[in-house]
Design a protein around this motif. Structure first.
Motif, PDB file in Angstrom:
ATOM      1  N   SER A 165      -5.832   0.050   2.567  1.00 41.70           N
ATOM      2  CA  SER A 165      -5.589   0.383   1.158  1.00 41.70           C
ATOM      3  C   SER A 165      -6.878   0.444   0.347  1.00 41.70           C
ATOM      4  N   ARG A 224       1.142   4.201  -2.908  1.00 39.21           N
ATOM      5  CA  ARG A 224       0.937   5.636  -2.654  1.00 39.21           C
ATOM      6  C   ARG A 224       2.110   6.468  -3.154  1.00 39.21           C
ATOM      7  N   GLY A 284       0.818  -1.207   0.000  1.00 34.62           N
ATOM      8  CA  GLY A 284       0.000   0.000   0.000  1.00 34.62           C
ATOM      9  C   GLY A 284       0.854   1.260   0.000  1.00 34.62           C
TER      10      GLY A 284
END
Lengths: 321, 321
Positions: B269, B227, B223
């Motif tokens: 997530s 990002r 996750g």
């Protein structure tokens, strides 16, 4: 005490059938007319009213009374009995059919989806009368479903629950009219089975079904050929059973219900589909849920819907939520 | 009137957590110990009893009383609270855990499956407190599920309902520990996500995740990488979201619930998975059911299970059937 009678309406895209039903689920009288004669709900209501009056006269002659009137409709029906969308009877879209039926007499009224009516019929007087949680699957032109949980029909937040035919069994499979791909309906309905037959024939497989013209090539004919040992017909029904088993494994894992009742024309071939269905179910579902799941064919045939609509109209608290 | 308190137990395969909870869902005290210290239920019961006595003393000091004690267990729990099978705590197999907990005090007791406890926690005090029909999905090492319908937990005929992780999303896909293939759990759990990452890396794709050793390569790290714009990490989460959307479309079509609440570590997530999840849902589910379905992340984090077990123990008629 007066004998109590119920009236059931099975409103199909082609025909509308009505029946006067006694308290034991016996059909005392029947009427049938074409749904295609109407292009507005008023015409339909006039016809239904005439038949209700005839039923009332017959019932009074027997020292009884009609206490409930229920209808099954092929479309999305909300919790209150308003028809949201009926794809094959578009003049019913948005009609509060329940309110209209209530105008006809001093009886309790309920309008539900037709697959839900079939589910309830088999629950009231048919193959799952002893089960309080089950899925009813209708294998016909399409695949429909009705869900009874804790003894009540689970219609969902918008009345749209039970669309078992649109469970995905092959993510990139055959395109479906619903916009998705690989829906169960594309493999286990009469339409899906015939498509499988045609695909096999096009690929050059030999079968007794080759000799049939388009009108005679039906799911029933496929079942008949399979019983006579036709390998292609057997393969196609195996495949339909396998896909159905995959969908039912999902139901077993998510809902752990007591039973599944298989209704509709294709259910006449259920015995032929059972080996592959059972194999897939035991491979895919958790053991405890698969062992629990009793899979049976419907007992009421074409009357399941009409009987279910009649019975549920006389029940309070029969619907969830 | 005395203030009423609840006790929740979250019995995991590794740790057991207990909490004293007030009527507003606030944790007043916590205890934690290793579940691995025990090889028999008697040892566990002795430990639980000691903690309950400590909680009672604290509660009496505040002028209150403990009215209910609930536990969530990782396994199959029947309707009466007997543990049928607990794969990671096999000494609990066949134990009537509910009866044992009832011996400890004059309170109402309930034992349920841990995923069901999480579902109920989010219903009682969390993200779906205003919804009466929803699926709770736990995305952790595996994928679990709990189903609330009509305001009650639907545990199924054997307590085995809610196994959403074993909905098949790819019929011939990755083998699953359940014996089936292509279960959602194989794609959308932390384990599934890491497997997808490894498969991509083996195929030679470049990613910032390459530099992490086995311990550091977690779903959380995936996750984080996504990002930061890592393309492989994004693709893998997209794929997990797509598979989750396929499973949820099925739930929407079959149950037409109000909401889905996504819990567990991977739910951190969820925002990254939403575009592909929403796309798949709108492609596969009927419009009315898809539009209805509110998809939210859980609000209670790791406390959902402990709070749910505590709350449901104080409810009558909270379970179906």
């Amino acid at each position: 005490m007066q004998r109590r009678f119920l009236v059931g309406i099975d409103l199909g895209g082609t025909n509308c059938r009505m029946a006067l039903v006694d308290g034991q689920g016996r059909v005392c009288r029947r009427e049938r007319f074409s749904s295609r004669d109407f292009d507005h709900v008023d015409g339909l209501m006039a016809k239904i009213e005439v038949i209700c009056r005839e039923f009332e006269i017959a019932v009074r002659g027997a020292g009884g009374e009609i206490v409930a009137l229920g209808a099954g409709v092929p479309g999305l029906v909300d919790y209150q009995g308003k028809v949201m969308v009926a794809p094959n009877l578009s003049w019913l879209n948005g009609v509060d059919f329940s309110a209209r039926l209530a105008e006809l007499g001093q009886w309790s009224v309920r309008v539900i989806n037709d697959a839900n009516a079939i589910a309830w019929g088999e629950h009231a007087w048919g193959a799952v009368r002893d089960n309080s949680s089950f899925l009813a699957v209708t294998l016909g032109t399409g695949v429909g479903g009705g869900l009874v949980l804790g003894g009540r029909l689970w219609v969902g937040s918008d009345g749209a629950a039970g669309e078992f035919g649109h469970v995905v069994v092959e993510p990139d499979g055959r395109p479906c009219r619903c916009g998705s791909r690989g829906c169960l309906e594309q493999y286990a309905s009469a339409t899906g089975i015939l498509r499988s037959v045609r695909e096999e024939l096009v690929q050059g497989r030999r079968s007794s079904l080759e000799s049939l013209d388009a009108d005679a090539l039906t799911a029933l004919a496929v079942g008949r050929a399979a019983r006579e040992g036709d390998a292609l017909a057997l393969d196609v029904l195996n495949e339909a059973g396998r896909r159905l088993g995959q969908g039912l494994a999902m139901i077993a894992n998510v809902l752990n219900p007591e039973a599944v009742v298989i209704c509709g024309g294709v259910s006449l071939s259920l015995d032929l589909m059972r080996p592959s269905l059972d194999g897939e179910l035991s491979r895919r579902a958790f053991e405890v849920s698969a062992r629990r799941l009793r899979i049976v064919a419907g007992e009421l045939g074409d009357d399941a819907g009409i009987l279910g609509a009649a019975h549920i109209a006389g029940c309070t608290d029969a619907l969830w939520p």
